[in-house]
Design a protein around this motif. Structure first.
Motif, short mmCIF file in Angstrom:
data_model
loop_
_atom_site.label_atom_id
_atom_site.label_comp_id
_atom_site.label_asym_id
_atom_site.label_seq_id
_atom_site.Cartn_x
_atom_site.Cartn_y
_atom_site.Cartn_z
N ILE A 1 0.83 -1.20 0.00
CA ILE A 1 0.00 0.00 0.00
C ILE A 1 0.87 1.26 0.00
CG2 ILE A 1 -1.74 1.32 1.27
CD1 ILE A 1 -2.95 -1.29 2.18
N ASP B 1 1.68 2.00 -3.43
CA ASP B 1 0.57 1.92 -4.37
C ASP B 1 0.45 3.18 -5.24
OD1 ASP B 1 -2.15 1.75 -5.50
OD2 ASP B 1 -2.35 0.07 -4.11
N VAL C 1 -2.03 4.40 -6.73
CA VAL C 1 -3.23 5.19 -6.43
C VAL C 1 -2.93 6.19 -5.32
CG1 VAL C 1 -5.55 5.09 -5.47
CG2 VAL C 1 -4.86 3.44 -7.20
N LEU C 2 -2.31 5.71 -4.27
CA LEU C 2 -1.95 6.57 -3.14
C LEU C 2 -0.98 7.65 -3.58
CD1 LEU C 2 -1.71 7.35 -0.17
CD2 LEU C 2 -0.07 5.51 0.14
N ASN D 1 -0.34 8.89 -6.49
CA ASN D 1 -0.90 9.88 -7.39
C ASN D 1 -1.84 10.85 -6.71
OD1 ASN D 1 0.44 9.16 -9.79
ND2 ASN D 1 -0.88 7.37 -9.99
N ILE E 1 -9.28 7.06 -0.09
CA ILE E 1 -9.15 5.64 -0.38
C ILE E 1 -10.05 4.82 0.54
CG2 ILE E 1 -7.56 3.67 -0.30
CD1 ILE E 1 -5.37 5.65 -1.18
N ILE F 1 -13.47 4.95 -0.83
CA ILE F 1 -13.61 4.07 -1.99
C ILE F 1 -13.78 2.63 -1.54
CG2 ILE F 1 -12.39 3.07 -3.95
CD1 ILE F 1 -11.01 5.87 -4.20
N LEU F 2 -12.92 2.19 -0.65
CA LEU F 2 -12.95 0.78 -0.25
C LEU F 2 -14.18 0.46 0.58
CD1 LEU F 2 -9.21 -0.01 0.46
CD2 LEU F 2 -10.55 -0.46 -1.57
N VAL G 1 -16.99 -0.61 -1.43
CA VAL G 1 -16.91 -1.90 -2.12
C VAL G 1 -17.68 -2.96 -1.34
CG1 VAL G 1 -15.31 -3.74 -2.77
CG2 VAL G 1 -14.73 -1.36 -3.20
N LYS H 1 -10.31 -3.19 5.66
CA LYS H 1 -9.07 -2.51 5.34
C LYS H 1 -9.01 -1.08 5.87
CE LYS H 1 -8.13 -5.82 4.75
NZ LYS H 1 -7.53 -6.25 6.01
N ASP I 1 -6.40 -0.95 8.49
CA ASP I 1 -5.06 -0.96 7.94
C ASP I 1 -4.66 0.40 7.40
OD1 ASP I 1 -3.91 -3.33 8.36
OD2 ASP I 1 -4.70 -4.24 6.54
#
Lengths: 110, 633
Positions: free
Chosen positions: B87, B90, B92-93, B95, B119, B122-123, B126, B134, B137
Motif C-alpha cells: 500500500i 501503491d 493510487v496513493l 498519485n 481511499i 472508496i474501499l 466496495v 481494510k 489498515d
C-alpha cells in the motif's frame, strides 16, 4: 473507482507483446488484501511490464501493481477476469499471475 | 474496596495471564493544511517519508518472520506487513498525494491524510466484508507516513519499563504497536473492538501472547480501575474463553492460577506429549491421523506427531493447479507423502469432485469427452460427484490408481473411494486398481526415475477402503465391510446427507451436528459392521477435531481419528483423560436422548466435568502448534 485516472502507466504500451489470459477466483475469500498484495508484489518484480485485470462481468479494470485498485474490484469467489500483460516479461508475468489465481493464492479452505 | 468486574469478549489467542492494567490511547489529529515550502519540497518530503516507512515495515516484517517458526502455520502474521509495504508503494496513493501537493498546494501531511481518507471511502463502498476491514489498515499506513513526516500522531505509548508484565487495554492496536508491546514483554492484550480474525489476534497468536478481542466496556472499566487506585488495577485475562476480570476476588484468582499452571504445562509440554501415542486411561490405543491437502504439509504433520495421514484430499491438489495434473505430477505428489511417513499409513482419497466441489478444468474435460452433458456440468446435480464421476472418466480413475501403486513401494499407501452408495462401485474401482497394478508391474523397475534408499520392490496393490458418507453406505455397511480393507467415516457429508441439509445454508446447517440422534445410530451401526468384519474404521470429519466429541467417538468404539494437524496435540491429551469403558457406558446413555439439544448438553457438561475450569472447548482452535523446520520422518 474511476478507471485509471491520474496514473502514469494506465494504458498498456503500444506495439508491445500482449499476453492475454482468462482467470477465475477460486479461493473462498475472494480478492482481498492478501491475494491483491501477492499480485502487486509479483507485478512489481517486472518493472517494465504492465499488467491489467479486467472484471469480465462489469468491465472494471485494475492495474496489477495497485493493491487498492485490485481491492476496489470487490471480486468475490467465482469472479472471472481477463488478465492482460504487455512488455518484455509479459509471458512470465501472465503465467505467474495465472498460477496464483489457479492455486487459490494458496489459501487453505475454511 | 472496589468490586470484581467481568468483561466478556472473544478469545483471540490462548493463554492465561495476570498483571497490572495499562491503557493505551491514540489520538488522530489532521495535520496542518498549509505547506511549509514549495510543492517540490513537500513532494520530496513525502518521497523521503515513503522510503523511511517502507524501510521500517521491512524491519517489522523480518521481526515477525523470526517469531513465526513454521511458515505453514502463520503466513498471516507476515502478510500484514507485506500488505503495508504494497500500500505504501501503491500508485493510487502516490498519485492522489502528488495531485494534492502540486494542484491543491497543500502540505505533504495533509495530502497523505486526505488521500487515505479518500481511499478509505472508496474501499468502504466496495461490497465485501473482508475488504471493508481494510479501513483499519489504512489508518496504520497513515500513521506510519505521518510519523515519518514528523507529525505527532501517536501518544500514550508509555516508556518500555512499565509495559513489562502489564495487561494492555486499548480500543484496537496497530501491528506496529503490537510489535512494540511484544518487545516490551507485556503479559496480555485486551481490545475493546475486533474479533479473533482481527490482525491483533492473528499477531497475538503468532507471538504467543494471550489476547481477548471485542471486550465491550473494558476500556472504561480499565480507566475507572486505574482511577480507583493501585489496589484495583490487577487484571486477569483468559485468552481462550475471552474473559477479562478486573479486581478479581481471591477465589477467582485461585481458579485462574490453576488454569494458568495447567496452561504453562500445556504450552510447553503439549508439543512433547504429542510425541507419545494416545492411550486411554484403561490402556486403549487411539490412533490420531492428520488430514492433508498437499505434500507441502508434511512438516506440519510430522511436527504434530500424527500417527499417519488419514485423508489426503486429491481434489485440493487438482484445484491448486491451472490445468489438470499429469500422471507424473500425481505420482510425485502421492509419493512425497508416502515417503515422508514410510512406516505409517498414508490414505489417499480418490478425486472427489462435482456438486459444490467443482474443478473447472475437470468439468471442461468431462464435457469435451461427452462423459457429462453440458447441462449437468452447469447445474452440478447433487449426486454427480465422487466415485460416480470417476467411473465415467475411467482414464482419470486409472491414472490415479497407477500413481497410487507406484507410490506404494513401502506398502504404506491406502486408497479410499469417495461417495460410495453400492457394492458395484467398489468392484469397479477394485478392477481398475488391479489393472493399474498389472500395468505398473510391467514397467521396468526404477522407471519412476528416483533412486529410493530402499531397494526397488515389486509394487504391491494398495489397500482399498471406502468413505462412509451416505445413508446408503451406512445401510450396506455390513456388506461393504466384507468387500474392503477399511472404512473411513466422513461426518460432514454423512450429516448433510442424512439430515438433508445444504452446507451452503447457514441457518439450516446450524442443525447439522454429528451428535444428532440419527447420526449416533448411524455411526454405531457403521462401527459395529466394521468390527464384525474385523476391518479398521476411522473418522475424518470435523467432529474428530473437536475435543468434547472425543469421548463420544471413543465410546462408539472408534480407535482411529483423523483431523487437521493443529488439533492433534490437544486431541491426544483429551484422549488420555478418557476411560474407554466408561465412555462406552456414556454413549449408551447418550443414545437414550431423543433430541440433538439433549445430546449436546450432555456432551458439554461432561467435558466441563472432566476439565472443570481448566480447559474450554474453544481451546482447540486457538492453540498454534509450533512446528519443527524439517520433517522428522
Amino acid at each position: 473507482m474511476t478507471r485509471n485516472d491520474n496514473k502514469p502507466n494506465s494504458a498498456l504500451p503500444p506495439h508491445a507483446l500482449v499476453v492475454s489470459k482468462e482467470v477465475e477466483i477460486v479461493n473462498p475469500l475472494g480478492l482481498h488484501t492478501r491475494p491483491s498484495t501477492l499480485i502487486a508484489k509479483r507485478t512489481r518484480e517486472s518493472p517494465d511490464t504492465a499488467l491489467v485485470l479486467t472484471c469480465l462481468r462489469t468491465g472494471q479494470q485494475a492495474q496489477g501493481e495497485s493493491v487498492i485498485a485490485l481491492l476496489s474490484l470487490g471480486a468475490a469467489q467465482g469472479t472471472r477476469l481477463r488478465l492482460n500483460a504487455a512488455g518484455p516479461a509479459a509471458q512470465s508475468l501472465a503465467d505467474d499471475i495465472a498460477q496464483l489465481f489457479a492455486r487459490g493464492f494458496d489459501e487453505s479452505p475454511p | 474496596m472496589a468490586e470484581e468486574r467481568v468483561f466478556k469478549g472473544s478469545g483471540g489467542a490462548a493463554g492465561i495471564a495476570r498483571g497490572p492494567v495499562l491503557v493505551l490511547q491514540r489520538s488522530h489529529d489532521c495535520p496542518e493544511k498549509a505547506p511549509q515550502g514549495r510543492p517540490s519540497d513537500e513532494w520530496a518530503a513525502f518521497e523521503a517519508a515513503q522510503a523511511e516507512a517502507i524501510a521500517r515495515v521491512d524491519m517489522m516484517l523480518d521481526e515477525a518472520k523470526s517469531f513465526a517458526d513454521d511458515e505453514a502455520h502463520s503466513p498471516q502474521g507476515t502478510a500484514i506487513f507485506e500488505s503495508y509495504e504494497a500500500i505504501l508503494r501503491d500508485p493510487v496513493l502516490v498519485n492522489l498525494v502528488k495531485s494534492d501537493i502540486f494542484n491543491a498546494r497543500v502540505s505533504a501531511g495533509f495530502a497523505v491524510w486526505n488521500a487515505l481518507g479518500r481511499i478509505r471511502g472508496i474501499l468502504e463502498g466496495v461490497q465485501s466484508p473482508h475488504i471493508a476491514e481494510k479501513s483499519v489498515d489504512l489508518e496504520n499506513v497513515r500513521g506510519l507516513l505521518l510519523e515519518e513526516l514528523g507529525a505527532n500522531e501517536s501518544e500514550g505509548l508509555a516508556p518500555s519499563l512499565s509495559l513489562v508484565g502489564a495487561v494492555v487495554v486499548a480500543t484496537l492496536l496497530s501491528p506496529q504497536e503490537m510489535l512494540k508491546l511484544v518487545r516490551a514483554r507485556v503479559a496480555a492484550i485486551v481490545c475493546e473492538q475486533g474479533s479473533r480474525n482481527s490482525h491483533v489476534a492473528i499477531l497475538a497468536r503468532n507471538f504467543n501472547i494471550p489476547a481477548v478481542l471485542g471486550a465491550r466496556g473494558v476500556l472504561a472499566g480499565a480507566q475507572s480501575a486505574l482511577a480507583a487506585g493501585a489496589d484495583a488495577s490487577l487484571f486477569l485475562v483468559d485468552g481462550s474463553a475471552g474473559v477479562v476480570v478486573a479486581n478479581p476476588s481471591s477465589d477467582t484468582q485461585r481458579t485462574f492460577e490453576a488454569r494458568r499452571a495447567y496452561w504453562k504445562l500445556l504450552g510447553k509440554e503439549l508439543h512433547e506429549r504429542a510425541r507419545l501415542p494416545a492411550l486411554t486411561t484403561d490402556g486403549q490405543h487411539v490412533e490420531v491421523f492428520a488430514n492433508a491437502d498437499s505434500s507441502l504439509e508434511t512438516s506440519a504433520i510430522s511436527a504434530a506427531y500424527a500417527d499417519g495421514v488419514g485423508l489426503f484430499r486429491m481434489e485440493s491438489y487438482f484445484l491448486s493447479r491451472t490445468e489438470l495434473p499429469s500422471e507424473a505430477d500425481v505420482t510425485r505428489e502421492i509419493s512425497a507423502l508416502a515417503a515422508a511417513f514410510p512406516s505409517k499409513p498414508v490414505t489417499i482419497r480418490l478425486l472427489d469432485a462435482g456438486a459444490d466441489k467443482s474443478i473447472p478444468a475437470l468439468s471442461a474435460r468431462l464435457v469435451a469427452k461427452g462423459l457429462v452433458s453440458e447441462v449437468e456440468a452447469l447445474t452440478n446435480p447433487m449426486g454427480l460427484r465422487g466415485v460416480r464421476v470417476l467411473l465415467r472418466d475411467t482414464e482419470l480413475l486409472q491414472m490415479q490408481c497407477r500413481a497410487a501403486v507406484r507410490a506404494n513401494s513401502r506398502g504404506n499407501v491406502r486408497v479410499m473411494i469417495p461417495f460410495v452408495t453400492g457394492l458395484e462401485e467398489v468392484e469397479q474401482v477394485r478392477t481398475a486398481l488391479m489393472e493399474a497394478w498389472q500395468a505398473v508391474s510391467r514397467e521396468t523397475p526404477g522407471l519412476s526415475g528416483k533412486t529410493h534408499t530402499s531397494r526397488p520392490q515389486t509394487p504391491t496393490v494398495p489397500v482399498l477402503g471406502v468413505m462412509i458418507e451416505t445413508p446408503a453406505a451406512v445401510a450396506l455397511a455390513d456388506l461393504l465391510a466384507n468387500e474392503v480393507g477399511f472404512f473411513s467415516i466422513g461426518t460432514n457429508d454423512l450429516t448433510q446427507h442424512t439430515l438433508v441439509i445444504d452446507r451452503a445454508s447457514a441457518e439450516v446447517s446450524k442443525c447439522a451436528d454429528a451428535a444428532h440422534p440419527a447420526l449416533l445410530r448411524f455411526l454405531s451401526r457403521t462401527v459395529e459392521a466394521a468390527n464384525e468384519a474385523g476391518i479398521p474404521v476411522s473418522l475424518c470429519g470435523e467432529a474428530a477435531s473437536e475435543a468434547p466429541y472425543a469421548e463420544l467417538l471413543i465410546g462408539l468404539g472408534l480407535r482411529q481419528l483423523s483431523c487437521s494437524p493443529h488439533a492433534i496435540p490437544l486431541l491426544k491429551e483429551t484422549i488420555r483423560s478418557i476411560d474407554a469403558a466408561e465412555a462406552h457406558r456414556f454413549v449408551t446413555a447418550l443414545k437414550k436422548e431423543k433430541t440433538l439439544e439433549g445430546v449436546r448438553a450432555l456432551l458439554q457438561s461432561r467435558f466441563r466435568e472432566r476439565f472443570g475450569t481448566v480447559l474450554e472447548p474453544e481451546d482447540a482452535s486457538l492453540i498454534a502448534v509450533k512446528g519443527s523446520q524439517k520433517a522428522s520422518a
